[in-house]
Design an enzyme around this catalytic site. Sequence first.
Site, short mmCIF file in Angstrom:
data_model
loop_
_atom_site.label_atom_id
_atom_site.label_comp_id
_atom_site.label_asym_id
_atom_site.label_seq_id
_atom_site.Cartn_x
_atom_site.Cartn_y
_atom_site.Cartn_z
N LYS A 1 61.77 -20.79 4.77
CA LYS A 1 60.79 -21.60 4.62
C LYS A 1 60.74 -22.16 3.21
O LYS A 1 60.55 -23.56 2.96
CB LYS A 1 59.21 -20.82 4.61
N THR B 1 46.86 -11.97 7.36
CA THR B 1 45.99 -10.96 7.60
C THR B 1 45.63 -10.80 9.24
O THR B 1 44.57 -10.66 9.62
CB THR B 1 44.50 -11.03 6.89
N LEU C 1 39.50 -24.48 6.58
CA LEU C 1 40.28 -25.59 7.22
C LEU C 1 40.41 -25.24 8.61
O LEU C 1 40.73 -24.20 9.05
CB LEU C 1 41.30 -26.20 6.32
N GLU D 1 43.61 -25.94 11.77
CA GLU D 1 44.73 -26.58 11.90
C GLU D 1 44.73 -28.04 12.73
O GLU D 1 43.78 -28.16 13.37
CB GLU D 1 45.67 -25.57 12.55
N CYS E 1 42.78 -17.37 14.07
CA CYS E 1 41.73 -17.09 13.50
C CYS E 1 40.59 -16.50 14.29
O CYS E 1 40.05 -15.30 14.39
CB CYS E 1 41.04 -18.15 12.54
P1 NAD Z 1 50.85 -17.92 7.85
O1 NAD Z 1 51.25 -16.54 8.65
O2 NAD Z 1 50.91 -19.25 8.33
O3 NAD Z 1 51.36 -17.82 6.43
C1 NAD Z 1 51.21 -16.59 5.74
C2 NAD Z 1 52.71 -16.64 4.94
O4 NAD Z 1 52.40 -15.69 3.71
C3 NAD Z 1 53.98 -16.61 5.41
O5 NAD Z 1 54.77 -17.68 5.15
C4 NAD Z 1 54.59 -15.16 4.87
O6 NAD Z 1 55.95 -15.24 4.83
C5 NAD Z 1 53.82 -15.18 3.40
N1 NAD Z 1 53.75 -13.92 2.74
C6 NAD Z 1 53.60 -12.81 3.24
N2 NAD Z 1 53.61 -11.71 2.53
C7 NAD Z 1 53.86 -12.64 1.28
C8 NAD Z 1 54.12 -11.94 -0.03
N3 NAD Z 1 53.98 -10.77 -0.62
N4 NAD Z 1 54.71 -13.03 -0.94
C9 NAD Z 1 54.93 -14.23 -0.55
N5 NAD Z 1 54.52 -14.65 0.58
C10 NAD Z 1 54.10 -13.74 1.37
O7 NAD Z 1 49.11 -17.52 7.70
P2 NAD Z 1 48.02 -18.63 7.74
O8 NAD Z 1 47.67 -18.99 9.07
O9 NAD Z 1 48.33 -19.48 6.62
O10 NAD Z 1 46.74 -17.63 7.35
C11 NAD Z 1 46.76 -17.14 6.22
C12 NAD Z 1 45.44 -16.50 5.95
O11 NAD Z 1 44.28 -17.70 5.95
C13 NAD Z 1 45.08 -15.48 6.97
O12 NAD Z 1 44.08 -14.70 6.33
C14 NAD Z 1 44.11 -16.29 7.88
O13 NAD Z 1 43.18 -15.63 8.64
C15 NAD Z 1 43.46 -17.46 6.91
N6 NAD Z 1 43.16 -18.74 7.38
C16 NAD Z 1 43.93 -19.22 8.24
C17 NAD Z 1 43.63 -20.56 8.78
C18 NAD Z 1 44.33 -21.32 9.97
O14 NAD Z 1 44.00 -22.14 10.27
N7 NAD Z 1 45.62 -20.71 10.20
C19 NAD Z 1 42.39 -21.31 8.46
C20 NAD Z 1 41.45 -20.42 7.44
C21 NAD Z 1 41.75 -19.30 7.08
#
Ligand code: NAD
Length: 435
Positions: A35, A86, A152, A154, A262
Amino acid sequence: MRIAMIGTGYVGLVSGACFADFGHRVCCVDKDASKIDGLNGGVMPIWEPGLEALVKSNVDRDRLTFTTDLATGVKDAEAVFIAVGTPARRGDGHADLTFVFEAVRELAKVMKPGTVVVTKSTVPVGTGDKIEAILKEEGVADFSVASNPEFLREGAAIADFKHPDRIVVGAQDDRAQEVLREIYRPLFLNRAPILITGRRTAELTKYAANAFLAVKISFINEIADLCEAVDADVQDVARGIGLDNRIGPKFLHAGPGYGGSCFPKDTLALLQTAEAVGVEQRIVGTTVAVNDDRKMQMVERVERALGKLAGKRVGILGLAFKPNTDDMREAPSIPIVHGLIERGATVVAFDPVAREQAEKVLTGVEFADDAYAAAEGADALVIVTEWDEFRALDLDRIAAMLRGKVLVDLRNVYDRSEAEAAGLSYYGIGRGRPR
Ligand code: NAD
């Protein structure tokens, strides 16, 4: 302000790029080297409208950098956001906080005194307390832990981030409040409402918001079923209730049920939180059950429209869990496609951007290169995700390409009259008594 973002996924990358665009210096950290290599070469790991240009312009201005090395990422950062995944824990639906706690333990080794650690990930009530305990356990003395859940969506992530309905900050101390106010200053200047509250309240607010939206979707889906039984139109019912300011028009689109990264996991996590403290949440519990059943009911709809599914060819339009994203997490298309195949149908599917992601999670599917190719020789065409490009299909051409003249419109994109004018049998959701 110098900011580090741990986790460069949908939320981390969009938030990091937007913070940089506000003028802050942001370093996005991810342990996924492919990434980070991609981002350093200008390649986006996700498909999100406007993201590539936003990232590029801030990288060019030296405000946005990417690294796999946490120590480099948090060097001099006054605020460190945690935006790692998460997901739901397999089996019980608890939020799996492994990534969060791992990130905190790694952070403890390299953060500078006075850092404000902010959870942007969706985390259950009490996670901030646990993070505080871990940092103390790891010997960090001077720090703050705050909660700043992200709302937010997507597909509209940048607009949502820059024009939020509200910003929720859970901060127990002045320093954390001050730092977060400074970070979001450009949005306050635009009069975005900010709710500063306790950390536990902020954590719960995110779950309550998602659970409420999930309830709204399941509610209108059940009303759609009722509309079919009593020959009423759910589109008009939704409009009729949505124009009431107390209700609002959003999340009142009847369809195949909610999915995505989510709502499914957050509703389950809320139920787990409630169960752990012995408080019933019957409305959310029922919503989860209604939504789970919904996907198979969609397969049954296609079967009713076609007679039997065995030996039939079904074209599917749209696979991503919603338009304008390539995210396939918990997409309704997955159980629907697999359900159709289990009942003996051949499935040929088209999605404008999610094919690569879909290939990882769908088995036994043929992929088409456009909507018309998906229709060719099929007994029915099923609209699963309402991409804009499916809103203006040439229905005469679709009808000519289909073998069976059946359009199952799980997103109510078309009107029955226009589909019938093209010679198609039309099956929408909640659009009167099915003929
Ligand atoms: P995602 O899986 O797209 O991204 C998470 C990233 O974290 C991955 O790239 C992973 O490699 C990285 N990661 C994990 N452990 C790590 C570490 N120790 N050090 C560095 N990088 C690490 O997840 P997402 O969709 O962005 O969601 C993230 C959080 O935000 C979740 O809790 C989700 O519920 C919340 N959220 C998501 C959305 C959405 O629309 N996707 C909206 C609001 C909130």
